[in-house]
Write a protein that holds these residues in place. Structure first.
Motif, PDB file in Angstrom:
ATOM      1  N   HIS A 106      30.794 -82.756 -12.703  1.00 28.58           N
ATOM      2  CA  HIS A 106      31.449 -84.066 -12.732  1.00 28.58           C
ATOM      3  C   HIS A 106      30.755 -85.082 -11.831  1.00 28.58           C
ATOM      4  O   HIS A 106      31.135 -86.242 -11.818  1.00 28.58           O
ATOM      5  N   ARG A 107      29.767 -84.632 -11.091  1.00 28.64           N
ATOM      6  CA  ARG A 107      28.996 -85.553 -10.266  1.00 28.64           C
ATOM      7  C   ARG A 107      28.263 -86.549 -11.147  1.00 28.64           C
ATOM      8  O   ARG A 107      27.984 -86.297 -12.325  1.00 28.64           O
ATOM      9  N   SER A 108      27.931 -87.663 -10.572  1.00 26.45           N
ATOM     10  CA  SER A 108      27.087 -88.650 -11.241  1.00 26.45           C
ATOM     11  C   SER A 108      25.665 -88.420 -10.747  1.00 26.45           C
ATOM     12  O   SER A 108      25.307 -88.835  -9.648  1.00 26.45           O
ATOM     13  N   PHE A 109      24.862 -87.776 -11.536  1.00 24.97           N
ATOM     14  CA  PHE A 109      23.504 -87.428 -11.144  1.00 24.97           C
ATOM     15  C   PHE A 109      22.594 -88.644 -11.343  1.00 24.97           C
ATOM     16  O   PHE A 109      22.551 -89.222 -12.433  1.00 24.97           O
ATOM     17  N   ASP A 110      21.855 -88.995 -10.309  1.00 27.11           N
ATOM     18  CA  ASP A 110      21.055 -90.212 -10.400  1.00 27.11           C
ATOM     19  C   ASP A 110      19.564 -89.952 -10.593  1.00 27.11           C
ATOM     20  O   ASP A 110      18.785 -90.904 -10.711  1.00 27.11           O
ATOM     21  N   SER A 111      19.181 -88.692 -10.628  1.00 23.91           N
ATOM     22  CA  SER A 111      17.768 -88.376 -10.842  1.00 23.91           C
ATOM     23  C   SER A 111      17.670 -87.375 -11.988  1.00 23.91           C
ATOM     24  O   SER A 111      18.379 -86.364 -11.997  1.00 23.91           O
TER      25      SER A 111
END
Length: 121
Positions: A106-111
């Motif tokens: 559920h994290r917002s992965f930015d890479s």
């Protein structure tokens, strides 16, 4: 953001195995890292997560067949895939988000890495 470089995709027969690798440009212990996949015409699917302080998590679709792991010395994330099925055919992506706690899909992965194709026939 952190640079991610994937390798290891390819073609395999059903029932076979593959291992994907994903190297981070920074110390992997700083990140929650994950594997996703996307098949043509389908939504992106989260497969597994892992960090230096939390155990692996898996989606039901791959639990028991896929294993996520990491090597801190090599700053590399792995996805070992066994008992592959035709429906596992997809583009596979590794992803990272800074911060090792609360590591889950559920994290917002930015890479994101460039993706590697896995084809099972």
């Amino acid at each position: 953001h952190v640079q991610l470089v994937e390798s290891g995709g390819g073609s395999v027969q059903a029932g076979g195995s593959l291992r994907l690798s994903c190297k981070t440009a920074e110390w992997i212990d700083l990140f929650c890292v994950a594997w996703f996949r996307q098949a043509p015409g389908k939504e992106r699917e989260a497969l597994a997560t892992i960090s230096s302080v939390e155990p692996p998590t898996y989606s039901d679709s791959v639990k028991g067949r896929f294993t996520i792991s990491r090597d801190s010395a090599k700053d590399t994330l792995y996805l070992s895939m066994d008992s592959l099925k035709v429906e596992d055919t997809a583009m596979y992506y590794c992803a990272a988000d800074r911060g090792a706690w609360n590591c889950n899909v559920h994290r917002s992965f930015d890479s994101w890495a460039q993706g590697t194709q896995v084809t099972v026939s």
